[in-house]
Each structure stands twice: as C-alpha cells, then as structure tokens.
Write a protein that holds these residues in place. Sequence first.
Motif, PDB file in Angstrom:
ATOM      1  N   HIS A  21       2.973   5.570   0.770  1.00 37.96           N
ATOM      2  CA  HIS A  21       2.963   4.398  -0.445  1.00 37.96           C
ATOM      3  C   HIS A  21       2.607   3.034   0.213  1.00 37.96           C
ATOM      4  CE1 HIS A  21       3.903   7.574  -3.213  1.00 37.96           C
ATOM      5  NE2 HIS A  21       5.068   7.952  -2.498  1.00 37.96           N
ATOM      6  N   LEU A  22       2.444   2.999   1.449  1.00 39.42           N
ATOM      7  CA  LEU A  22       1.901   1.788   1.877  1.00 39.42           C
ATOM      8  C   LEU A  22       0.461   1.573   2.022  1.00 39.42           C
ATOM      9  CD1 LEU A  22       4.311   1.628   5.140  1.00 39.42           C
ATOM     10  CD2 LEU A  22       4.471   0.458   2.796  1.00 39.42           C
ATOM     11  N   VAL A  23      -0.083   0.155   2.059  1.00 39.33           N
ATOM     12  CA  VAL A  23      -1.407  -0.019   2.222  1.00 39.33           C
ATOM     13  C   VAL A  23      -1.604  -0.887   3.379  1.00 39.33           C
ATOM     14  CG1 VAL A  23      -3.290  -1.199   0.939  1.00 39.33           C
ATOM     15  CG2 VAL A  23      -2.121   0.108  -0.340  1.00 39.33           C
ATOM     16  N   PHE A  24      -2.139  -0.466   4.290  1.00 31.66           N
ATOM     17  CA  PHE A  24      -2.502  -1.045   5.727  1.00 31.66           C
ATOM     18  C   PHE A  24      -3.484  -1.879   5.906  1.00 31.66           C
ATOM     19  CE2 PHE A  24       0.675   2.225   6.971  1.00 31.66           C
ATOM     20  CZ  PHE A  24       1.544   1.684   7.689  1.00 31.66           C
ATOM     21  N   ILE A  25      -3.647  -2.993   5.908  1.00 34.20           N
ATOM     22  CA  ILE A  25      -5.092  -3.910   6.128  1.00 34.20           C
ATOM     23  C   ILE A  25      -4.959  -4.595   7.781  1.00 34.20           C
ATOM     24  CG2 ILE A  25      -6.039  -5.974   5.495  1.00 34.20           C
ATOM     25  CD1 ILE A  25      -3.569  -4.545   2.930  1.00 34.20           C
ATOM     26  N   LEU A  26      -5.989  -4.115   8.331  1.00 39.48           N
ATOM     27  CA  LEU A  26      -6.385  -4.515   9.701  1.00 39.48           C
ATOM     28  C   LEU A  26      -7.620  -5.450   9.628  1.00 39.48           C
ATOM     29  CD1 LEU A  26      -5.264  -1.214   9.707  1.00 39.48           C
ATOM     30  CD2 LEU A  26      -4.496  -2.122  11.856  1.00 39.48           C
ATOM     31  N   ASN A 189      -1.468  -2.677  -8.882  1.00 46.27           N
ATOM     32  CA  ASN A 189      -1.265  -1.757  -7.656  1.00 46.27           C
ATOM     33  C   ASN A 189       0.221  -2.117  -7.395  1.00 46.27           C
ATOM     34  OD1 ASN A 189      -1.150  -1.113  -4.902  1.00 46.27           O
ATOM     35  ND2 ASN A 189      -3.305  -0.934  -4.900  1.00 46.27           N
ATOM     36  N   SER A 190       1.118  -1.235  -7.355  1.00 44.75           N
ATOM     37  CA  SER A 190       2.555  -1.440  -6.995  1.00 44.75           C
ATOM     38  C   SER A 190       3.039  -0.941  -5.740  1.00 44.75           C
ATOM     39  CB  SER A 190       3.371  -0.529  -7.961  1.00 44.75           C
ATOM     40  OG  SER A 190       3.144   0.509  -7.814  1.00 44.75           O
ATOM     41  N   LYS A 191       1.779  -0.680  -4.709  1.00 47.85           N
ATOM     42  CA  LYS A 191       2.227  -0.275  -3.487  1.00 47.85           C
ATOM     43  C   LYS A 191       2.348  -1.575  -2.454  1.00 47.85           C
ATOM     44  CE  LYS A 191      -0.503   3.927  -3.134  1.00 47.85           C
ATOM     45  NZ  LYS A 191      -1.521   4.554  -2.442  1.00 47.85           N
ATOM     46  N   ASN A 192       3.268  -1.398  -1.514  1.00 50.40           N
ATOM     47  CA  ASN A 192       3.841  -2.684  -0.462  1.00 50.40           C
ATOM     48  C   ASN A 192       2.357  -2.468   0.569  1.00 50.40           C
ATOM     49  OD1 ASN A 192       5.971  -3.518  -1.756  1.00 50.40           O
ATOM     50  ND2 ASN A 192       7.299  -1.842  -0.680  1.00 50.40           N
ATOM     51  N   HIS A 193       1.992  -3.711   0.824  1.00 52.89           N
ATOM     52  CA  HIS A 193       0.865  -4.041   1.884  1.00 52.89           C
ATOM     53  C   HIS A 193       1.446  -4.356   3.083  1.00 52.89           C
ATOM     54  CE1 HIS A 193      -0.827  -4.208  -2.403  1.00 52.89           C
ATOM     55  NE2 HIS A 193      -2.136  -4.119  -1.649  1.00 52.89           N
ATOM     56  N   VAL A 194       0.849  -4.104   4.140  1.00 50.92           N
ATOM     57  CA  VAL A 194       1.176  -4.317   5.593  1.00 50.92           C
ATOM     58  C   VAL A 194      -0.048  -4.767   6.356  1.00 50.92           C
ATOM     59  CG1 VAL A 194       2.118  -3.460   7.701  1.00 50.92           C
ATOM     60  CG2 VAL A 194       3.011  -2.499   5.482  1.00 50.92           C
ATOM     61  N   PHE A 195       0.158  -6.101   6.717  1.00 54.53           N
ATOM     62  CA  PHE A 195      -1.115  -6.867   7.301  1.00 54.53           C
ATOM     63  C   PHE A 195      -0.741  -6.989   8.521  1.00 54.53           C
ATOM     64  CE2 PHE A 195      -1.068  -8.421   2.910  1.00 54.53           C
ATOM     65  CZ  PHE A 195      -2.483  -8.339   2.534  1.00 54.53           C
ATOM     66  N   ILE A 196      -1.737  -6.401   9.545  1.00 55.84           N
ATOM     67  CA  ILE A 196      -1.397  -6.321  10.998  1.00 55.84           C
ATOM     68  C   ILE A 196      -2.534  -6.913  11.881  1.00 55.84           C
ATOM     69  CG2 ILE A 196      -1.221  -4.465  12.846  1.00 55.84           C
ATOM     70  CD1 ILE A 196      -0.272  -2.430  10.635  1.00 55.84           C
ATOM     71  N   GLY A 197      -1.986  -7.715  12.670  1.00 51.79           N
ATOM     72  CA  GLY A 197      -2.751  -8.324  13.671  1.00 51.79           C
ATOM     73  C   GLY A 197      -4.000  -9.528  13.294  1.00 51.79           C
ATOM     74  N   PHE A 198      -3.554 -10.300  12.169  1.00 52.72           N
ATOM     75  CA  PHE A 198      -4.604 -11.275  11.817  1.00 52.72           C
ATOM     76  C   PHE A 198      -4.196 -12.634  12.613  1.00 52.72           C
ATOM     77  CE2 PHE A 198      -4.923  -8.349   8.314  1.00 52.72           C
ATOM     78  CZ  PHE A 198      -6.140  -8.127   8.223  1.00 52.72           C
ATOM     79  N   ASN A 199      -5.312 -13.355  12.936  1.00 54.59           N
ATOM     80  CA  ASN A 199      -5.095 -14.772  13.569  1.00 54.59           C
ATOM     81  C   ASN A 199      -5.812 -15.577  12.702  1.00 54.59           C
ATOM     82  OD1 ASN A 199      -4.654 -16.618  15.710  1.00 54.59           O
ATOM     83  ND2 ASN A 199      -6.906 -16.194  16.106  1.00 54.59           N
ATOM     84  N   ALA A 200      -7.005 -15.990  12.821  1.00 49.40           N
ATOM     85  CA  ALA A 200      -7.781 -16.924  12.231  1.00 49.40           C
ATOM     86  C   ALA A 200      -8.137 -16.560  11.010  1.00 49.40           C
ATOM     87  CB  ALA A 200      -8.827 -17.568  12.999  1.00 49.40           C
TER      88      ALA A 200
END
Length: 914
Positions: A21-26, A189-200
């Motif tokens: 139930h997670l949404v990963f954004i890379l 959208n009730s899912k939790n999001h995980v943002f990974i490795g962002f910089n600028a």
Amino acid sequence: MRSFIAEVIDDLNLKVDDFEHLVFILPSKRAGTFLKKAISKSIAKTIISPSIFSIEEFIEQVSGLTYINNTEQLFKLYETYLTVGDFEKESFESFLKWGQTLLQDFNEVDRYLIDGPKLFSNLSSIQELNHWSLTNEKTELMKNYLHFWNHLSPIYSLFNSKLLQENVGHQGLVYRTAAENIGTYLSHNSKNHVFIGFNALNNAESEIIQTILDTTKSTIYFDIDSYFLEDPVHDAGLFIRKHTARWDYLKKNSLKGLSNYYLSKKKIKAVGVPKNISQSKYVGNILEEIQEHTPDQLKNTALILADENLLNPILNSIPETIDKVNITMGQQLGNSPIASFFESLFEIHEQRTTKGWFYKDFIRLLSHPVTSILLNTSGFSTNEVITTLKTKNWAYITKEHIASVLDFKIATIPLLFGQAFMEPKQFIANSHVLILELKDIYTQNGNNLALEQLYKFHTLFNQLQDLLFKYDYITNLKGLKTLYLQLLSSETLDFKGDPLEGLQVMGMLESRNLDFETVILTSVNEGILPSGKSNNSFIPFDLKIAHGLPTYKEKDAIYTYHFYRLLQRAKNIHLIYNTEPDVLEGGEKSRLITQILTDPNRKDVTEIIASPKVTILQENVESIRKTEDLISLIRTYAAKGFSPSSLSNYIRNPVDFYKQNLLGINDIATVEETVAANTFGTIAHDTLEELYTPFIGHELSREGLEKAKSQIEDTVQKNFKKTYLDGDFSTGKNLISYYVIIKYIQNFIEIEIEGLSKCTTKVIALEQNLSVTLKIPGIEFPVVLKGKLDRIDEVDGVVRIIDYKTGRVQKSNVEIKEWDSLVEDYQYSKAFQLLCYSYMYNHIHPSNSIQAGIISLKNLKAGTQFFAKKESSGRATKEQQRIASEIISEFERCLFHLISEITNPEIDFLEKEV
C-alpha cells in the motif's frame, strides 16, 4: 557495502507492515528496478508489488495530462506564433533555429511556477531599453523585432491554452497543472508515499512533495553524506541544506537517509590521458585487470560516461572476456551508416543547382556503402559509374549524364536521382520505398542490426509524413532536413540486457540512487562535468535571478551532487579526464578533481598522467628486388622504349619508376573542377602545334604570324573542349585559365614577330616522334630511347630543339657543371631531357651545331633557356651552349650508365626521399 536503496528498505521494514500500500517515487526509472530487487530480498513472503514511479510518471498521473513529444510542441508553438500579433512572421525553417530555445524557456517558467506574463513583460522592457533609438520613429525592422518581444506573453498563454484543450502538455505545463491538482489527487488517494533520493527540485516538485508530506503519513529519504551537508559552502549539499531550512516538514522531522561513508577508506585514482580514444583504451585496461584478478568485482562495477558520445569507442574497448554487460543508454541512431546515407540524399537534392549536382556531392552519395548495396543489387557497379564521371570530367552532373551511365527503368535509380528539384512529400515517399528495398536486402543478408536501425528510420519517416500532412509549414527540402536532423538527434537504438547483472554502463543521470563498489568515471573535464556556462535561453541572467529561475550555478551544483554521491559508498574509484583541452571534448581537468586533490580530509587520492606506449617505428627504405619476372618486365619496357620523362622519374625515385612506368600504376583519376597543370600544358602545346603547322618547312613571316595570331582564341577554345572534355570553362578559375593561355600564346607570337627583324627562323618539325635503338655494352636485349620533340627549327643556320613549358624555368635548371649530376640529381631533369632530345636528333641527323633549349610561356622575357655545360661558376657563353660531339659522347656515357643500372638484376630499386 550496503547500498542507499537497501538502507531505505531496511528502515521501512522497521516501520511499515505492508509494502503493497505504499507508493514509491524515485528520480529515475532505472532506480525503480533496483528498488524492486531490494524489496524482494528484504521480505520472506510473496506480495503484490507496490506502485513505483519515476518523478515524471508520478507528476503526469497527478496532473491528468499526457506529455506531448518535442516535435509536436514545435509545430503547435509555431501555429500559435502565427496567430498572435500583426508583426512580420518568420518562416518555419527559420523558426526551427530558435523555437526550441523558446520552448525551453516556457518549460522552465512553468516548472518553477513563475508568473509568465510578468516575466515576459520584464523581458519586453529590457529589449525596449536595449534597442532605443535617437530618432523619433523606429525602423520597420526594429518595430518587428520589438513586436515579437511584446507578444511573448500572449504567445505563452495561448500556447498553453491550446495544449490544455487537447489534454496534453509540455513538461513544465504538466508540472504546473500537477501542482494545481495535488489537492484533488490526495482526496482520491489514501496511500502513503515514499520519496527516495531527491536533491535539486523545481518549485512544482517541491510544492507537490511538501503538500504530500504535510497532509499524509508519507516520508522522504535524502541520499546525502553528513560531510557535505554540514559544510556550509559545499555544492554537493546545497539543495538539501535549502530544503532543511525552508520545509516545514523537515523543521519538524529529522533528515532521513543521512550517512557517513564519504570519509571511509577508499582508493581514488585521478588519471589524465590524451584525447577520447585513449580514455576508452585506458578503461579497457582497467576492466581487463579486474576481469583477470577479481572477476566477481565486475558484478558491482559501474562505468559512468559523463560524455555519452564516448559510448561507441568504449564498447569497442571492453574486453571480449567480459560476457555480461548491461548498457543503460542507447546508441545514437545518427551514428549509423543509414543515417549518413539519408543525410547525403538530402544534401544532393537540397544543393542541386541549375547546372546539376556538384560532382563531390554526387560521388559522396555514390560512394556510400548503402548506395553501393542498392546499385549493386540492381546490377550496377558504383566504382564504374564514378570512374566514368571522372574520366569524362563532369564537374556538374545532370540527369542526362546519369541516364548515360545508369538505367532509369530500374526502380532504384529514379528514387535516388529521378527528380531535379524534389518536394518534401515526394522525398519522404521515395525514402519509404528505399527503406523497403533495403529491408529485403538486409533480410537476405541476415543483417539484424541494420534491420533494427532500418525500422527506426521507418518510424521516423512515418512521423515526418504525418507532420507534413497535418501542417503545411515545411515547403522545401532544407526545412525538412532541419526537422529530420532534429528528430534523429533524439532517436537511439536501445540495448537489451539484464539491469541487475554484470558490468553496468550508464550515463551520469542514470546513476542516481545507485551505488557500486567500483566506479569508473570518464570525461571528468570542465565543460562536461560540470557542463559550465550555457546561454541557451532568451531570459537574461539577472532576470532569472530576480524571478527565481535556475542558472548555470544551480546546474553546476546538481552535477557536483551527482559526482560526490557516486563516491560516497564506492571503494575503488577511477576518475579519468582528457589532458588535451578541446572545444568539442571538454576543457581542462574538472574543478571536481581539484577539489578532491586539495581536500585535507582525503589522503587516499593519487593522480597520474597515463599515455599509450609509443613504439618508434624503424623507417625502412623500400627496396624492390629484381626477380626474373621483373627483369622480363624491364626488357619488355626497354624494347618499347625509355622516354626522357620515365628516365627522369627513375632519377627522382626508382620505386616510383617501378610502380608508375613498369607496373602502370597511375594516380587515381579525379574530376578536374579547375584546370590542372598538365591539362593547362596540353592545351597550350596543342594550340601552338596547330598554329605553327602551316610553317613546317618554311621560314616564319610577319603575315603568317599575324594570321596565326588572329586564330588563337578559336584554336584555344577548340583544344580546351578536346582536352578538358565535358568540363566547364565559362566561369570562375577555368575561365581565367582560358584567357591566360590565350595571353601566353599572344605574347609568344608577338615576340616571334619582333625577332624577325634580327634573324630568320625556319620551322623544321613540330611534335616530332623520334626513336633510337641503343647498343649498350653488357646489355644483350634491345634498348630503345624514344621521345616527342615539341619544335625543331633553324635560326641563322643553327638547328634548335625547343621544348615548351607553361611553368617557370630558371637557368640553373638547364646548366650543369658535373656530368654525373645529370643522372643523380632530379634538379637537372630539364637539362637531362634536352640532352635526350639532342642525342636522338643527332643520332638521326648528325650535326656539330645543335642547340637545345626551353621556352617558358610564363617567363617569355627570359627568352630561350639553352642547355649549357659550364666549366666553372659564371655566365654561360654561346660556345658552351652548342651541343657538340664531345657533349653528345659524355651524355651517352651517362645515359648508358643509367640504363645499365636500371636493367642490372643485381641492383635493386631503392626508394629515394622525394
């Protein structure tokens, strides 16, 4: 080594019960593949894969819009440009030169959520200030120019409106729309999001991520080392320091993903090598050593190309023993042979003039391997066609010329050369047929790589065809070619491989979020890493600063982050740079290497300059041994006859004599775009022969010479056509050569007329062929000396042998002191030739009063340059200029010695330095 992604999954395992139930954004798609692998390793049960998006895919989903391709954007922007304002509009072809820049500016404005109308109003005011005039009225050109800037805001607004009506958008518009729609997205959208490795992050990304973090139980992991974050001036931590200072979420929550790997023990080597090919070869050596000593290390090795143009040489340098290689980037389609074929086809039709196709363009297309395949399949030899046009000296090729060497009834020929001035739609139609022909040929040959490339060109021309039917802006081949090259530049031939196995070859951006124990980074040069200043924008630097748009400074900081992030967890690092600064291949060693070398906390960096081993090649003098076959060839040649020029060629270089005179290997035939020196001389000789033929056996007279003078122009023109074949001499340098020959001969006849008052001249023969059989001691087979004498005349009882030269001749070329120099030094080749002519004439007509000289048409004022044997330095007398019997005897000795050397089987042909 524990990778950043693995650490993120370990941390999530402690806090999350269910990944489904997670949404990963890379930042990239590639990182998503490694994320899936990390998740599968961390769990002991089968689950449904969570949603994994790259940031662009996620933004597209939030916005509800679809990305429109760059080419379609250009057409729609031009359509908008035509409808806004009443100022004079540029053609589509001209628009293509700056339309891409305007698109990039619109894209930046929207991605950073800038007030477009306000910014473009400021830009218009700046242009008004830059183009002020002392006069009250501005010129029409100035008005049109300023009208464009004044209408940028309505162009921008209308362009975005048109895209939104079609539910599509350029990247910036999609991002702006997503920022506006983020509330709607979260409500569904009730899912939790995980943002990974962002910089600028641009403003739209920043706003979207902050909104999600502030309103849901989502989280973000930054991939940053504390060494860079805690340094207030280090560019690698610039953006994340800004985020921690500005984001409410980060003010309330600790920074996740912070690590302390950078200062761990590493082996860092900075290597300078000359030029790109040397970089590729050096990389090959590194990989070979790894494969030989620690082959398992290749599984965790990344080869990062800062300059992606290095891909082809790198691929050719990877050792064959490495069987598993995954290449993330695609091979540029523009580097394929088919791409250069179509470019040549464009050029030959685009550059055709009313005279026809210029022979160099024509030969370039004919010489292309793809053209050869097409013509050879149709039963034609491209080499034979090229030889024909060179032989006939066609500087411009017409359809009639082509019809004389190729059959237009065969379908391929009209497709290549059928129409003189081709329309864009016809060109595309012809290209489609050629692609189908090539498909059949490559299918029969089993050339799968060519078939893959051909399919890409099929889709590319389909895209061009659709655009041509949809829009009517492209009206000529030049515009079509510009659009073709623009589409081609973004087309790649993608490699297929296992993204999780073997050596990984990728570009700088593909390395985001990925960690490797061994990193090989190429082209670490200024202008490449970082890319440096670029001004590909209509918005000035100070205006960007005022509105919060990124400049080259932010771009440098982005590359700095990527560079140091690669180094954080790596143990073996090879930083390779080009030691030879070049406009195309980057500048000096990158500042990033200098930063590492001067960092007091990094004591494990070594710098070396590597260069390829240079083997000194021994310059061996070429030697041709006289075998029985060669001796037989020499005998045959001797029986046919040695000419003065062939013997002079031997004196100059025996190996050239062997290749040119004995074997008959002549220079490659070329089209004389301008009249060559030998052609110039032939025309002059033939003209003089024709004009003086009526005087054979008679004395020269004023009346006869005046008549000859009146015939010069017609005679030169006739001989030009005979010798220069189908070459054009009506314009340019050839026309100058035509009039130079006329002037030379006019001057010569005028001097002849002036000379009538001083002496009487009787013409004995013109262009006379002489042949003498020589009896040389020690040579048992017949030897003939032959030659053609330009003119034999008699002046006041003295027989003269005259050789015409169109070049400049000095006295030193025809006067000798030592006899041996005649057959040893090519400098005296003209004296040698004169004596050969005199020897042959004297053999047939014995005389003790012969003179032999050269008349230089270029230097007529010097008069006739006679051969002379001088006893010492000083001026030659008339007595020394007479070729008496003792001179003939001495020359015969030298001539016999030279021919004996040529025919002697014990003396090899040794190369001389020319």
